[in-house]
Design a protein around this motif. Structure first.
Motif, PDB file in Angstrom:
ATOM      1  N   VAL A 132      38.074   3.591 -50.489  1.00  0.00           N
ATOM      2  CA  VAL A 132      39.471   3.422 -50.891  1.00  0.00           C
ATOM      3  C   VAL A 132      39.745   4.510 -51.924  1.00  0.00           C
ATOM      4  CG1 VAL A 132      41.144   1.940 -52.047  1.00  0.00           C
ATOM      5  CG2 VAL A 132      39.492   0.946 -50.429  1.00  0.00           C
ATOM      6  N   LEU A 133      40.748   5.341 -51.656  1.00  0.00           N
ATOM      7  CA  LEU A 133      41.100   6.468 -52.525  1.00  0.00           C
ATOM      8  C   LEU A 133      42.475   6.217 -53.118  1.00  0.00           C
ATOM      9  CD1 LEU A 133      41.038   9.422 -53.604  1.00  0.00           C
ATOM     10  CD2 LEU A 133      41.803  10.149 -51.329  1.00  0.00           C
ATOM     11  N   ILE A 134      42.551   6.056 -54.434  1.00  0.00           N
ATOM     12  CA  ILE A 134      43.841   5.826 -55.080  1.00  0.00           C
ATOM     13  C   ILE A 134      43.930   6.577 -56.397  1.00  0.00           C
ATOM     14  CG2 ILE A 134      44.230   3.531 -54.070  1.00  0.00           C
ATOM     15  CD1 ILE A 134      43.479   2.426 -56.882  1.00  0.00           C
TER      16      ILE A 134
ATOM     17  N   GLY B  53      45.407  -5.882 -63.435  1.00  0.00           N
ATOM     18  CA  GLY B  53      44.485  -6.522 -62.504  1.00  0.00           C
ATOM     19  C   GLY B  53      44.318  -5.796 -61.189  1.00  0.00           C
ATOM     20  N   TYR B  54      45.221  -4.844 -60.902  1.00  0.00           N
ATOM     21  CA  TYR B  54      45.128  -4.146 -59.613  1.00  0.00           C
ATOM     22  C   TYR B  54      43.858  -3.307 -59.517  1.00  0.00           C
ATOM     23  CZ  TYR B  54      46.264  -0.858 -55.836  1.00  0.00           C
ATOM     24  OH  TYR B  54      46.228  -0.087 -54.695  1.00  0.00           O
ATOM     25  N   LEU B  55      43.596  -2.484 -60.532  1.00  0.00           N
ATOM     26  CA  LEU B  55      42.419  -1.615 -60.480  1.00  0.00           C
ATOM     27  C   LEU B  55      41.134  -2.427 -60.455  1.00  0.00           C
ATOM     28  CD1 LEU B  55      43.511   1.143 -63.020  1.00  0.00           C
ATOM     29  CD2 LEU B  55      43.678   1.205 -60.522  1.00  0.00           C
ATOM     30  N   ALA B  56      41.086  -3.497 -61.253  1.00  0.00           N
ATOM     31  CA  ALA B  56      39.915  -4.380 -61.226  1.00  0.00           C
ATOM     32  C   ALA B  56      39.779  -5.039 -59.857  1.00  0.00           C
ATOM     33  CB  ALA B  56      40.034  -5.436 -62.313  1.00  0.00           C
ATOM     34  N   GLY B  57      40.922  -5.360 -59.240  1.00  0.00           N
ATOM     35  CA  GLY B  57      40.895  -5.949 -57.903  1.00  0.00           C
ATOM     36  C   GLY B  57      40.382  -4.981 -56.862  1.00  0.00           C
ATOM     37  N   VAL B  58      40.777  -3.706 -56.968  1.00  0.00           N
ATOM     38  CA  VAL B  58      40.275  -2.688 -56.051  1.00  0.00           C
ATOM     39  C   VAL B  58      38.762  -2.540 -56.215  1.00  0.00           C
ATOM     40  CG1 VAL B  58      40.342  -0.233 -55.443  1.00  0.00           C
ATOM     41  CG2 VAL B  58      42.468  -1.443 -55.984  1.00  0.00           C
ATOM     42  N   ARG B  59      38.300  -2.544 -57.464  1.00  0.00           N
ATOM     43  CA  ARG B  59      36.868  -2.426 -57.716  1.00  0.00           C
ATOM     44  C   ARG B  59      36.101  -3.601 -57.108  1.00  0.00           C
ATOM     45  NH1 ARG B  59      32.800   0.862 -58.140  1.00  0.00           N
ATOM     46  NH2 ARG B  59      32.920  -0.145 -56.104  1.00  0.00           N
ATOM     47  N   GLU B  60      36.596  -4.805 -57.282  1.00  0.00           N
ATOM     48  CA  GLU B  60      35.929  -5.991 -56.753  1.00  0.00           C
ATOM     49  C   GLU B  60      35.949  -5.979 -55.225  1.00  0.00           C
ATOM     50  OE1 GLU B  60      33.967  -9.348 -55.951  1.00  0.00           O
ATOM     51  OE2 GLU B  60      33.993  -8.199 -57.825  1.00  0.00           O
ATOM     52  N   LEU B  61      37.093  -5.636 -54.643  1.00  0.00           N
ATOM     53  CA  LEU B  61      37.218  -5.622 -53.186  1.00  0.00           C
ATOM     54  C   LEU B  61      36.269  -4.606 -52.558  1.00  0.00           C
ATOM     55  CD1 LEU B  61      38.680  -6.307 -50.503  1.00  0.00           C
ATOM     56  CD2 LEU B  61      40.387  -4.577 -51.125  1.00  0.00           C
ATOM     57  N   THR B  62      36.221  -3.401 -53.093  1.00  0.00           N
ATOM     58  CA  THR B  62      35.354  -2.372 -52.520  1.00  0.00           C
ATOM     59  C   THR B  62      33.883  -2.736 -52.677  1.00  0.00           C
ATOM     60  OG1 THR B  62      35.568  -1.112 -54.596  1.00  0.00           O
ATOM     61  CG2 THR B  62      36.998  -0.476 -52.768  1.00  0.00           C
ATOM     62  N   ARG B  63      33.554  -3.351 -53.806  1.00  0.00           N
ATOM     63  CA  ARG B  63      32.171  -3.782 -53.998  1.00  0.00           C
ATOM     64  C   ARG B  63      31.801  -4.871 -52.986  1.00  0.00           C
ATOM     65  NH1 ARG B  63      32.405  -4.786 -59.168  1.00  0.00           N
ATOM     66  NH2 ARG B  63      31.518  -2.807 -59.875  1.00  0.00           N
ATOM     67  N   ARG B  64      32.701  -5.815 -52.810  1.00  0.00           N
ATOM     68  CA  ARG B  64      32.445  -6.941 -51.899  1.00  0.00           C
ATOM     69  C   ARG B  64      32.362  -6.482 -50.442  1.00  0.00           C
ATOM     70  NH1 ARG B  64      36.796  -9.742 -52.944  1.00  0.00           N
ATOM     71  NH2 ARG B  64      37.921  -9.313 -51.017  1.00  0.00           N
ATOM     72  N   GLU B  65      33.220  -5.534 -50.061  1.00  0.00           N
ATOM     73  CA  GLU B  65      33.287  -5.089 -48.674  1.00  0.00           C
ATOM     74  C   GLU B  65      32.337  -3.931 -48.362  1.00  0.00           C
ATOM     75  OE1 GLU B  65      34.918  -6.646 -46.327  1.00  0.00           O
ATOM     76  OE2 GLU B  65      35.750  -8.104 -47.753  1.00  0.00           O
ATOM     77  N   GLY B  66      31.619  -3.463 -49.369  1.00  0.00           N
ATOM     78  CA  GLY B  66      30.620  -2.428 -49.132  1.00  0.00           C
ATOM     79  C   GLY B  66      31.192  -1.059 -48.821  1.00  0.00           C
ATOM     80  N   CYS B  67      32.255  -0.685 -49.544  1.00  0.00           N
ATOM     81  CA  CYS B  67      32.799   0.669 -49.409  1.00  0.00           C
ATOM     82  C   CYS B  67      32.987   1.255 -50.800  1.00  0.00           C
ATOM     83  CB  CYS B  67      34.102   0.675 -48.613  1.00  0.00           C
ATOM     84  SG  CYS B  67      35.420  -0.375 -49.275  1.00  0.00           S
ATOM     85  N   LEU B  68      33.322   2.531 -50.862  1.00  0.00           N
ATOM     86  CA  LEU B  68      33.404   3.226 -52.139  1.00  0.00           C
ATOM     87  C   LEU B  68      34.805   3.149 -52.739  1.00  0.00           C
ATOM     88  CD1 LEU B  68      31.495   6.489 -51.114  1.00  0.00           C
ATOM     89  CD2 LEU B  68      30.535   4.438 -52.201  1.00  0.00           C
ATOM     90  N   PHE B  69      34.869   3.126 -54.054  1.00  0.00           N
ATOM     91  CA  PHE B  69      36.135   3.216 -54.789  1.00  0.00           C
ATOM     92  C   PHE B  69      36.201   4.621 -55.374  1.00  0.00           C
ATOM     93  CE2 PHE B  69      38.553   1.439 -58.758  1.00  0.00           C
ATOM     94  CZ  PHE B  69      39.648   2.215 -58.431  1.00  0.00           C
ATOM     95  N   ILE B  70      37.166   5.423 -54.888  1.00  0.00           N
ATOM     96  CA  ILE B  70      37.373   6.780 -55.387  1.00  0.00           C
ATOM     97  C   ILE B  70      38.641   6.784 -56.221  1.00  0.00           C
ATOM     98  CG2 ILE B  70      37.622   9.211 -54.801  1.00  0.00           C
ATOM     99  CD1 ILE B  70      36.497   8.570 -52.023  1.00  0.00           C
ATOM    100  N   ALA B  71      38.526   7.118 -57.501  1.00  0.00           N
ATOM    101  CA  ALA B  71      39.680   7.184 -58.398  1.00  0.00           C
ATOM    102  C   ALA B  71      40.055   8.642 -58.623  1.00  0.00           C
ATOM    103  CB  ALA B  71      39.365   6.502 -59.726  1.00  0.00           C
ATOM    104  N   ASP B  72      41.264   8.998 -58.193  1.00  0.00           N
ATOM    105  CA  ASP B  72      41.771  10.349 -58.410  1.00  0.00           C
ATOM    106  C   ASP B  72      42.420  10.398 -59.793  1.00  0.00           C
ATOM    107  OD1 ASP B  72      43.191  12.704 -58.563  1.00  0.00           O
ATOM    108  OD2 ASP B  72      44.019  12.593 -56.538  1.00  0.00           O
ATOM    109  N   GLU B  73      41.674  10.932 -60.768  1.00  0.00           N
ATOM    110  CA  GLU B  73      42.149  11.041 -62.149  1.00  0.00           C
ATOM    111  C   GLU B  73      42.471  12.493 -62.501  1.00  0.00           C
ATOM    112  OE1 GLU B  73      42.198   8.697 -64.884  1.00  0.00           O
ATOM    113  OE2 GLU B  73      40.911   7.030 -64.275  1.00  0.00           O
TER     114      GLU B  73
END
Length: 410
Positions: A200-202, A217-237
């Motif tokens: 997930v790239l956001i 809570g959105y960013l924490a939710g993205v982190r939890e979802l990607t961890r649970r579903e076994g995919c990467l969280f990419i943060a474009d900073e």
């Protein structure tokens, strides 16, 4: 022997230079009609000597102001030693840069590149490689989930998952493998993720969209979802990182650590283009020699300037300034709501301001502010962006807000 005759070369005016660009520079930008010739700190000066307060900071590439002394010194020092080897050889500056950046981010490994778009392209490649080598996604089937209204760059692949028709129209065929969901919508994100999802790239804050800040809570939710579903969280900073929002990284507002962090713009101190993908070892470790590269990525000059940037951030001074002055910015904009401003979004020293369209477009307001000696940039209709250097003073910030108030009243 007679002295040579001096030939006087007339100085070109701003109008002359703007006209001169027209036939020889591609029309991929529509700049404000100001020609900057000199700059220092938060101020720039045009060809005729008119001074302007820079409230854009090169889209956050100039977080530390124009020509910050520590960064200029680092660049000068390195220019006298070594500027480029290519990655065919090691150089004596890269290790320190990578060590400091890994420490700053809390991650393990660094892939040095040059531009923000290169960092995003690199992250896409790494995520796909990780999906095939580690997650076990069948070859050619990896998907990446992105958010609508995103801005990650302008390469063919990146505009393939843009929802901005100006960025897309006329540039197809597009690269497949991306799923677009609404920003700040965890339910839609969850529905889009499946066994083929590599990442997930956001953007933690959507900059080009008008400084759009997700709900708590959105960013924490993205982190939890990607961890649970076994995919990467990419943060474009690339825009939001390195002090802009009052924290070193915008994800820190929710105590989130992504799998990959994409950095650029301010990492080069406004002097050289520097970007990087920073990630966990098991993620960047999927790359092997020959699979990805960049002649200039990690060059000694970039590494020296990047290291000096990191040293500035390690003090915490700029993060504290952005947080404190961000309150001044937010309060000042709040006073304008109903008096020409219909709404705004602000985090740290970064704001998207929605102007009453009956008063003018974002472009028109930007031009009026330019005549007041304030430089900003419009985006999407009647929205303007404010992102001054983190070195701006409270007096300068209040002066810019007062100019905006005058322009709206006029």
């Amino acid at each position: 022997m007679t002295a040579p005759t001096r030939v006087s070369v007339p100085t070109r005016t701003s109008a002359d230079l703007i006209r001169a660009e027209e036939p020889v520079v591609a029309h991929n930008y529509h700049p404000l009609p100001v020609v900057v010739a000199r700059a220092e700190g938060t101020w720039v000066e045009d060809v005729e000597g008119r001074r302007y307060l820079d409230m854009l900071a090169g889209y956050s590439a100039l977080n530390f102001g124009h020509r910050h002394p520590a960064l200029i010194e680092a660049a000068h020092r390195q220019l006298d030693q070594l500027t480029l080897t290519s990655r065919a050889f090691h150089n004596d500056r890269l290790a320190e840069f990578a060590e400091r950046l890994a420490e700053l981010t809390g991650l393990d490994m660094v892939l040095p590149m040059n531009t923000g778009a290169e960092a995003v392209e690199s992250a896409v490649k790494v995520a796909r490689k990780w999906a095939y080598d580690v997650k076990g996604v069948p070859d050619g089937q990896a998907t990446i989930v992105v958010a609508a209204e995103n801005f990650h760059g302008r390469t063919t692949t990146i505009v393939s998952f843009s929802t901005d028709e100006t960025a897309r129209s006329g540039f197809g065929p597009f690269t497949p493998g991306f799923r677009i969901v609404p920003y700040d919508d965890l339910a839609a994100l969850e529905a889009a993720v499946d066994e083929t999802t590599a990442a997930v790239l956001i953007e933690p804050v959507q900059g080009e969209a008008g400084v759009v800040i997700p709900a708590p809570g959105y960013l924490a939710g993205v982190r939890e979802l990607t961890r649970r579903e076994g995919c990467l969280f990419i943060a474009d900073e690339i825009q939001s990182g390195l002090g802009r929002t009052g924290r070193t990284f915008a994800v820190e507002h929710e105590d989130v650590v992504p799998d990959m962090l994409l950095l650029g713009k301010a990492l080069g101190g406004g002097i050289v283009p520097v970007s990087a993908v920073v990630a966990r070892r098991e993620v960047l470790g999927v790359l092997h020699p020959g699979e990805h590269g960049s002649t200039f990525g990690g060059n000694p000059l970039a590494a020296a300037v990047g290291t000096a940037v990191i040293d500035l951030l390690r003090t915490g001074e700029f993060q504290r300034r952005a947080a404190a002055l961000g309150v001044v910015l937010r309060d000042g904009l709040a006073e304008l709501v109903g008096d020409g401003v219909v709404g705004f979004r602000a985090r740290g020293l970064w704001a998207g301001v929605d102007i009453d369209p009956t008063i003018g477009t974002g472009r028109e307001i930007s031009e009026r502010l330019m005549r007041e000696g304030i430089l900003v940039k419009d985006t999407h209709g009647s929205t303007i962006r404010l992102a001054p250097p983190l070195t701006v003073t409270e007096e300068e910030l209040r002066s810019a807000l007062a100019a905006l108030k005058r322009v709206l009243a006029a």
